[in-house]
Design an enzyme around this catalytic site. Structure first.
Site, PDB file in Angstrom:
ATOM      1  NE  ARG A 125      58.543  73.443  13.259  1.00 52.71           N
ATOM      2  CZ  ARG A 125      58.751  72.387  12.495  1.00 52.71           C
ATOM      3  NH1 ARG A 125      57.909  72.076  11.564  1.00 52.71           N
ATOM      4  NH2 ARG A 125      59.812  71.645  12.686  1.00 52.71           N
ATOM      5  NE  ARG A 169      53.128  68.535  10.780  1.00 55.59           N
ATOM      6  CZ  ARG A 169      54.163  69.333  10.963  1.00 55.59           C
ATOM      7  NH1 ARG A 169      54.057  70.383  11.759  1.00 55.59           N
ATOM      8  NH2 ARG A 169      55.301  69.110  10.370  1.00 55.59           N
TER       9      ARG A 169
HETATM   10  P1  AMP Z   1      57.567  68.951   7.006  1.00 58.23           P
HETATM   11  O1  AMP Z   1      57.955  70.347   6.680  1.00 58.23           O
HETATM   12  O2  AMP Z   1      58.619  67.945   6.610  1.00 58.23           O
HETATM   13  O3  AMP Z   1      57.104  68.779   8.417  1.00 58.23           O
HETATM   14  O4  AMP Z   1      56.306  68.597   6.066  1.00 58.23           O
HETATM   15  C1  AMP Z   1      55.103  69.360   6.116  1.00 58.23           C
HETATM   16  C2  AMP Z   1      53.959  68.582   5.491  1.00 58.23           C
HETATM   17  O5  AMP Z   1      54.250  68.244   4.122  1.00 58.23           O
HETATM   18  C3  AMP Z   1      53.623  67.247   6.155  1.00 58.23           C
HETATM   19  O6  AMP Z   1      52.795  67.403   7.292  1.00 58.23           O
HETATM   20  C4  AMP Z   1      52.915  66.531   5.007  1.00 58.23           C
HETATM   21  O7  AMP Z   1      51.602  67.019   4.824  1.00 58.23           O
HETATM   22  C5  AMP Z   1      53.736  66.958   3.800  1.00 58.23           C
HETATM   23  N1  AMP Z   1      54.885  66.044   3.550  1.00 58.23           N
HETATM   24  C6  AMP Z   1      56.211  66.361   3.629  1.00 58.23           C
HETATM   25  N2  AMP Z   1      56.972  65.290   3.332  1.00 58.23           N
HETATM   26  C7  AMP Z   1      56.127  64.274   3.066  1.00 58.23           C
HETATM   27  C8  AMP Z   1      56.302  62.906   2.730  1.00 58.23           C
HETATM   28  N3  AMP Z   1      57.522  62.351   2.592  1.00 58.23           N
HETATM   29  N4  AMP Z   1      55.184  62.155   2.543  1.00 58.23           N
HETATM   30  C9  AMP Z   1      53.954  62.678   2.652  1.00 58.23           C
HETATM   31  N5  AMP Z   1      53.712  63.955   2.996  1.00 58.23           N
HETATM   32  C10 AMP Z   1      54.781  64.757   3.203  1.00 58.23           C
END
Ligand code: AMP
Length: 216
Positions: A125, A169
């Site tokens: 990515r 993750r």
């Molecule tokens: P994403 O871009 O949605 O993959 O999010 C990247 C990172 O942001 C995740 O690995 C978490 O550290 C944090 N994050 C995003 N959304 C959430 C959520 N709903 N709850 C907790 N952490 C979040």
């Protein structure tokens, strides 16, 4: 229209959410994008969430829910929640917040993808330093090497895309987010989308599902 996009990291739900939000003229509300922007700005929120993002851990539920309330629910009626909720307590908090407002979700789209494919996608990515647009070295390369098609700024490798962090993750997803699938399925809100084909195919299927849901 109030939708939730759910799925493992790497399923492409962010790409789909951004395209669908444009096509259906609703807000694309990505907690990941909100957190990454806060980190880039160096705001108080950014300083608090930085180590969670860098280590592939979830940000605490209370904080994440407060951000969603203030930055999404209080600002607009129509949205696609991309990456929220990600835990059962967050889903329950979302239910409460919607109930207080006399609102309901229209549906939850679950983007399904196997673990091996998720790892392959996540480790390549790229993200734009300027506007935050997402790319992939293999599956969605920019037209010019490491330069954003949208704004011309330089691209960088996402800080959470090393294999070790990607595995973490996925563990977080399996343990904490996967239980949301039966949670929404029992309530008849869940629709499944096969996220393994090319983005254009997933896009057509997603669009058809949303049109069907908003018609019915
Ligand atoms: P994403 O871009 O949605 O993959 O999010 C990247 C990172 O942001 C995740 O690995 C978490 O550290 C944090 N994050 C995003 N959304 C959430 C959520 N709903 N709850 C907790 N952490 C979040």
């Amino acid at each position: 229209m109030k939708l939730v996009f759910l799925g493992p990291p790497g399923a492409g739900k962010g790409t789909q959410a951004s395209q669908m939000a444009e096509q259906f003229d609703v807000m694309h509300a990505s907690t990941g994008d909100i957190f990454r922007a806060a980190v880039a700005e160096g705001s108080d929120l950014g300083q608090t969430v930085r180590s969670y993002l860098d280590n592939g851990k979830l940000v605490p539920d209370e904080l994440t829910s407060r951000v969603v309330r203030e930055m999404v629910l209080e600002r607009t009626e129509d949205y696609i929640l991309d990456g929220f909720p990600r835990t059962l307590p967050q889903a329950q908090m979302l239910d409460e917040m919607l109930k207080e407002r006399g609102e309901e979700l229209d549906g939850v789209l679950f983007f399904q993808l196997g673990e091996a494919a998720a790892v392959e996608r996540l480790t390549g990515r790229l993200v734009c330093k300027g506007c935050g647009a997402n790319y992939h070295k293999v599956f969605m390369p920019p037209r010019k090497d490491m330069i954003c098609d949208e704004c011309g700024a330089e691209l960088t490798v996402r800080s959470d895309s090393s294999e070790e962090i990607v595995r973490k993750r996925l563990e977080e997803y399996n343990e904490k987010t996967q239980p949301l699938v039966p949670y929404y399925e029992k309530r008849g809100l869940l629709r499944r989308v096969d996220a393994s084909p090319a983005p254009e195919t997933v896009n057509r299927e997603t669009k058809a599902l949303i049109s069907e849901m908003s018609a019915g």
